[in-house]
Motif scaffolding. Structure first.
Motif, PDB file in Angstrom:
ATOM      1  N   VAL A 175       8.722  -4.007 -18.706  1.00 18.94           N
ATOM      2  CA  VAL A 175       7.498  -3.220 -18.633  1.00 18.94           C
ATOM      3  C   VAL A 175       7.226  -2.579 -19.995  1.00 18.94           C
ATOM      4  O   VAL A 175       8.075  -1.882 -20.536  1.00 18.94           O
ATOM      5  CB  VAL A 175       7.612  -2.130 -17.551  1.00 18.94           C
ATOM      6  N   VAL A 176       6.037  -2.830 -20.536  1.00 13.50           N
ATOM      7  CA  VAL A 176       5.645  -2.256 -21.815  1.00 13.50           C
ATOM      8  C   VAL A 176       4.896  -0.951 -21.605  1.00 13.50           C
ATOM      9  O   VAL A 176       5.088   0.027 -22.334  1.00 13.50           O
ATOM     10  CB  VAL A 176       4.776  -3.250 -22.610  1.00 13.50           C
ATOM     11  N   ASP A 177       4.047  -0.958 -20.578  1.00  9.97           N
ATOM     12  CA  ASP A 177       3.219   0.215 -20.312  1.00  9.97           C
ATOM     13  C   ASP A 177       2.925   0.273 -18.827  1.00  9.97           C
ATOM     14  O   ASP A 177       2.358  -0.668 -18.282  1.00  9.97           O
ATOM     15  CB  ASP A 177       1.918   0.148 -21.122  1.00  9.97           C
ATOM     16  N   ASP A 178       3.327   1.329 -18.176  1.00  8.91           N
ATOM     17  CA  ASP A 178       2.963   1.548 -16.778  1.00  8.91           C
ATOM     18  C   ASP A 178       2.496   2.975 -16.587  1.00  8.91           C
ATOM     19  O   ASP A 178       2.646   3.560 -15.504  1.00  8.91           O
ATOM     20  CB  ASP A 178       4.107   1.201 -15.828  1.00  8.91           C
ATOM     21  N   SER A 179       1.929   3.544 -17.644  1.00  5.31           N
ATOM     22  CA  SER A 179       1.551   4.953 -17.607  1.00  5.31           C
ATOM     23  C   SER A 179       0.445   5.247 -16.597  1.00  5.31           C
ATOM     24  O   SER A 179       0.311   6.372 -16.131  1.00  5.31           O
ATOM     25  CB  SER A 179       1.119   5.417 -19.001  1.00  5.31           C
ATOM     26  N   GLN A 180      -0.381   4.249 -16.266  1.00  2.29           N
ATOM     27  CA  GLN A 180      -1.468   4.455 -15.313  1.00  2.29           C
ATOM     28  C   GLN A 180      -1.127   3.949 -13.915  1.00  2.29           C
ATOM     29  O   GLN A 180      -1.993   3.948 -13.039  1.00  2.29           O
ATOM     30  CB  GLN A 180      -2.742   3.772 -15.825  1.00  2.29           C
ATOM     31  N   LEU A 181       0.089   3.535 -13.706  1.00  8.32           N
ATOM     32  CA  LEU A 181       0.501   3.031 -12.399  1.00  8.32           C
ATOM     33  C   LEU A 181       0.923   4.206 -11.506  1.00  8.32           C
ATOM     34  O   LEU A 181       1.846   4.942 -11.864  1.00  8.32           O
ATOM     35  CB  LEU A 181       1.670   2.050 -12.568  1.00  8.32           C
ATOM     36  N   PRO A 182       0.287   4.373 -10.352  1.00 10.05           N
ATOM     37  CA  PRO A 182       0.697   5.458  -9.433  1.00 10.05           C
ATOM     38  C   PRO A 182       2.045   5.112  -8.804  1.00 10.05           C
ATOM     39  O   PRO A 182       2.135   4.462  -7.775  1.00 10.05           O
ATOM     40  CB  PRO A 182      -0.427   5.476  -8.389  1.00 10.05           C
ATOM     41  N   LYS A 183       3.083   5.583  -9.418  1.00  5.96           N
ATOM     42  CA  LYS A 183       4.413   5.077  -9.090  1.00  5.96           C
ATOM     43  C   LYS A 183       4.938   5.546  -7.741  1.00  5.96           C
ATOM     44  O   LYS A 183       5.938   5.027  -7.248  1.00  5.96           O
ATOM     45  CB  LYS A 183       5.404   5.464 -10.192  1.00  5.96           C
ATOM     46  N   ASP A 184       4.251   6.537  -7.141  1.00  7.78           N
ATOM     47  CA  ASP A 184       4.707   6.958  -5.826  1.00  7.78           C
ATOM     48  C   ASP A 184       4.406   5.903  -4.768  1.00  7.78           C
ATOM     49  O   ASP A 184       5.072   5.838  -3.726  1.00  7.78           O
ATOM     50  CB  ASP A 184       4.044   8.278  -5.440  1.00  7.78           C
ATOM     51  N   ARG A 185       3.418   5.036  -5.040  1.00  8.04           N
ATOM     52  CA  ARG A 185       3.062   4.037  -4.032  1.00  8.04           C
ATOM     53  C   ARG A 185       2.949   2.616  -4.591  1.00  8.04           C
ATOM     54  O   ARG A 185       2.949   1.652  -3.843  1.00  8.04           O
ATOM     55  CB  ARG A 185       1.732   4.425  -3.378  1.00  8.04           C
TER      56      ARG A 185
ATOM     57  N   THR B 286       4.578  -9.772  -9.120  1.00  5.42           N
ATOM     58  CA  THR B 286       4.100  -9.232  -7.855  1.00  5.42           C
ATOM     59  C   THR B 286       3.748  -7.765  -8.040  1.00  5.42           C
ATOM     60  O   THR B 286       4.505  -7.016  -8.663  1.00  5.42           O
ATOM     61  CB  THR B 286       5.175  -9.360  -6.759  1.00  5.42           C
ATOM     62  N   LEU B 287       2.616  -7.375  -7.491  1.00 13.74           N
ATOM     63  CA  LEU B 287       2.187  -5.983  -7.455  1.00 13.74           C
ATOM     64  C   LEU B 287       2.164  -5.553  -5.996  1.00 13.74           C
ATOM     65  O   LEU B 287       1.584  -6.246  -5.160  1.00 13.74           O
ATOM     66  CB  LEU B 287       0.789  -5.829  -8.073  1.00 13.74           C
ATOM     67  N   LYS B 288       2.824  -4.452  -5.689  1.00 15.87           N
ATOM     68  CA  LYS B 288       2.919  -3.982  -4.318  1.00 15.87           C
ATOM     69  C   LYS B 288       2.349  -2.576  -4.187  1.00 15.87           C
ATOM     70  O   LYS B 288       2.519  -1.739  -5.092  1.00 15.87           O
ATOM     71  CB  LYS B 288       4.376  -3.985  -3.845  1.00 15.87           C
ATOM     72  N   ILE B 289       1.730  -2.335  -3.053  1.00 19.82           N
ATOM     73  CA  ILE B 289       1.244  -1.004  -2.714  1.00 19.82           C
ATOM     74  C   ILE B 289       1.842  -0.640  -1.348  1.00 19.82           C
ATOM     75  O   ILE B 289       1.707  -1.386  -0.383  1.00 19.82           O
ATOM     76  CB  ILE B 289      -0.290  -0.940  -2.611  1.00 19.82           C
ATOM     77  N   GLN B 290       2.525   0.497  -1.307  1.00 15.96           N
ATOM     78  CA  GLN B 290       3.105   0.941  -0.047  1.00 15.96           C
ATOM     79  C   GLN B 290       3.268   2.448  -0.058  1.00 15.96           C
ATOM     80  O   GLN B 290       4.057   2.964  -0.872  1.00 15.96           O
ATOM     81  CB  GLN B 290       4.452   0.259   0.200  1.00 15.96           C
ATOM     82  N   PRO B 291       2.565   3.186   0.797  1.00 14.59           N
ATOM     83  CA  PRO B 291       1.568   2.719   1.742  1.00 14.59           C
ATOM     84  C   PRO B 291       0.188   2.659   1.106  1.00 14.59           C
ATOM     85  O   PRO B 291      -0.112   3.426   0.181  1.00 14.59           O
ATOM     86  CB  PRO B 291       1.608   3.812   2.807  1.00 14.59           C
TER      87      PRO B 291
ATOM     88  N   THR C 166      -6.425  -4.660   4.870  1.00 14.16           N
ATOM     89  CA  THR C 166      -5.252  -4.031   5.450  1.00 14.16           C
ATOM     90  C   THR C 166      -5.605  -2.634   5.940  1.00 14.16           C
ATOM     91  O   THR C 166      -6.585  -2.027   5.484  1.00 14.16           O
ATOM     92  CB  THR C 166      -4.105  -3.963   4.424  1.00 14.16           C
ATOM     93  N   GLU C 167      -4.831  -2.148   6.858  1.00 17.90           N
ATOM     94  CA  GLU C 167      -5.041  -0.795   7.358  1.00 17.90           C
ATOM     95  C   GLU C 167      -4.285   0.191   6.474  1.00 17.90           C
ATOM     96  O   GLU C 167      -3.228  -0.141   5.914  1.00 17.90           O
ATOM     97  CB  GLU C 167      -4.571  -0.681   8.804  1.00 17.90           C
ATOM     98  N   LYS C 168      -4.816   1.379   6.378  1.00 13.91           N
ATOM     99  CA  LYS C 168      -4.124   2.390   5.583  1.00 13.91           C
ATOM    100  C   LYS C 168      -2.735   2.624   6.159  1.00 13.91           C
ATOM    101  O   LYS C 168      -2.512   2.472   7.356  1.00 13.91           O
ATOM    102  CB  LYS C 168      -4.917   3.684   5.521  1.00 13.91           C
ATOM    103  N   SER C 169      -1.833   2.957   5.269  1.00 16.37           N
ATOM    104  CA  SER C 169      -0.414   3.191   5.520  1.00 16.37           C
ATOM    105  C   SER C 169       0.395   1.887   5.617  1.00 16.37           C
ATOM    106  O   SER C 169       1.628   1.937   5.692  1.00 16.37           O
ATOM    107  CB  SER C 169      -0.160   4.035   6.776  1.00 16.37           C
ATOM    108  N   GLN C 170      -0.271   0.740   5.596  1.00 16.95           N
ATOM    109  CA  GLN C 170       0.447  -0.526   5.572  1.00 16.95           C
ATOM    110  C   GLN C 170       0.835  -0.905   4.150  1.00 16.95           C
ATOM    111  O   GLN C 170       0.312  -0.374   3.174  1.00 16.95           O
ATOM    112  CB  GLN C 170      -0.412  -1.638   6.188  1.00 16.95           C
ATOM    113  N   ALA C 171       1.764  -1.841   4.051  1.00 10.20           N
ATOM    114  CA  ALA C 171       2.167  -2.361   2.749  1.00 10.20           C
ATOM    115  C   ALA C 171       1.358  -3.608   2.429  1.00 10.20           C
ATOM    116  O   ALA C 171       0.986  -4.371   3.330  1.00 10.20           O
ATOM    117  CB  ALA C 171       3.648  -2.691   2.748  1.00 10.20           C
TER     118      ALA C 171
ATOM    119  N   THR D  26      -9.434  -4.539   0.613  1.00 11.04           N
ATOM    120  CA  THR D  26     -10.170  -3.572   1.423  1.00 11.04           C
ATOM    121  C   THR D  26      -9.166  -2.867   2.328  1.00 11.04           C
ATOM    122  O   THR D  26      -8.458  -3.521   3.097  1.00 11.04           O
ATOM    123  CB  THR D  26     -11.251  -4.238   2.274  1.00 11.04           C
ATOM    124  N   VAL D  27      -9.118  -1.549   2.230  1.00 11.91           N
ATOM    125  CA  VAL D  27      -8.229  -0.754   3.066  1.00 11.91           C
ATOM    126  C   VAL D  27      -9.082  -0.037   4.111  1.00 11.91           C
ATOM    127  O   VAL D  27     -10.038   0.669   3.766  1.00 11.91           O
ATOM    128  CB  VAL D  27      -7.425   0.262   2.239  1.00 11.91           C
TER     129      VAL D  27
END
Lengths: 115, 110
Positions: A54-64, A76-81, A13-18, A113-114
């Motif tokens: 959710v039991v533990d999400d302390s290492q999840l970068p929650k902004d994206r 489902t795990l999502k990354i955006q952007p 995927t290209e950067k800034s895409q979901a 791969t981004v």
């Protein structure tokens, strides 16, 4: 033999895409884990679910990053952007229960791969 | 903060000999440890575990030793076989908190 299923196996995927990854744990496994593994390093836990909670999400970068397991089964795990630094292997695992007692069963992973 | 360390990134061993993979941890609260094996393009698979109340656990060709005073565990594979060539990760944890090491790539030479 029951297995943890993940899809897709590869994603470019290209950067800034979901981007989204799917995981179907072994039937009856209450605990589900999402990991990120960078080449040459061990798996890093991003989020752990017990059933739908959710039991533990302390290492999840929650902004994206976001993760859900609405019915306590598949997840489902999502990354955006997406950012260049997100390029890694994303592993899903499941176990009968949390922590010490139960070994984790891993899926084959999604290679992201981004560009 | 790397709570579980595998200081040898790679190891080569002749077929039939013993492979010894090492793992060090810093958290004295860890009370369970597991070893996973990973082949390329596959997820890790569970190999063997040990509780902190034991100092040895054996399963066929695989034995894990735990030295709590040194905060050290090791995986012994005897005899080593070419199919054992893989990356081995150790995991240490307590309750729901656990950490993987960085892995050791084992090559068994026929």
């Amino acid at each position: 033999e029951a297995e943890v299923a993940q899809s897709p196996r590869y994603k470019i995927t290209e950067k800034s895409q979901a981007v989204a990854f799917w995981c179907d744990p072994i039937s009856g496994h209450a605990t589900l884990y999402w990991y990120r593994q960078i080449l040459g390093q061990g798996p890093e836990l991003l989020v752990q679910f017990q059933d739908e909670s959710v039991v533990d999400d302390s290492q999840l970068p929650k902004d994206r990053f976001s993760a859900e397991r609405l019915k306590g089964v598949d997840s489902t795990l999502k990354i955006q952007p997406a950012e260049l630094g997100d390029s890694a292997m994303y592993l899903c695992a499941s176990s009968l229960g949390p922590g010490r007692t139960y070994e984790q069963y891993f899926g084959p992973g999604t290679r992201l791969t981004v560009t | 903060d790397q709570q579980v360390k595998q200081n040898s990134p790679s190891l080569s061993v002749q077929e039939g000999r013993i492979s010894i993979l090492n793992c060090d941890y810093t958290n004295s609260m860890f009370d369970y440890f597991l070893w996973y094996k990973k082949y390329p393009a596959e997820g890790p698979t569970f190999l063997i575990s040990i509780s902190s109340i034991k100092d040895k656990n054996e399963d066929g060709r695989f034995t894990v030793f735990l030295n709590k005073s040194a905060k050290h565990l090791s995986l012994h594979i005897v005899p080593s076989q070419p199919g054992d060539s893989a990356v081995y990760f150790c995991l240490g944890g307590t309750g729901n908190q656990f950490y993987f090491g960085t892995g050791t790539s084992l090559t068994v030479i026929p």
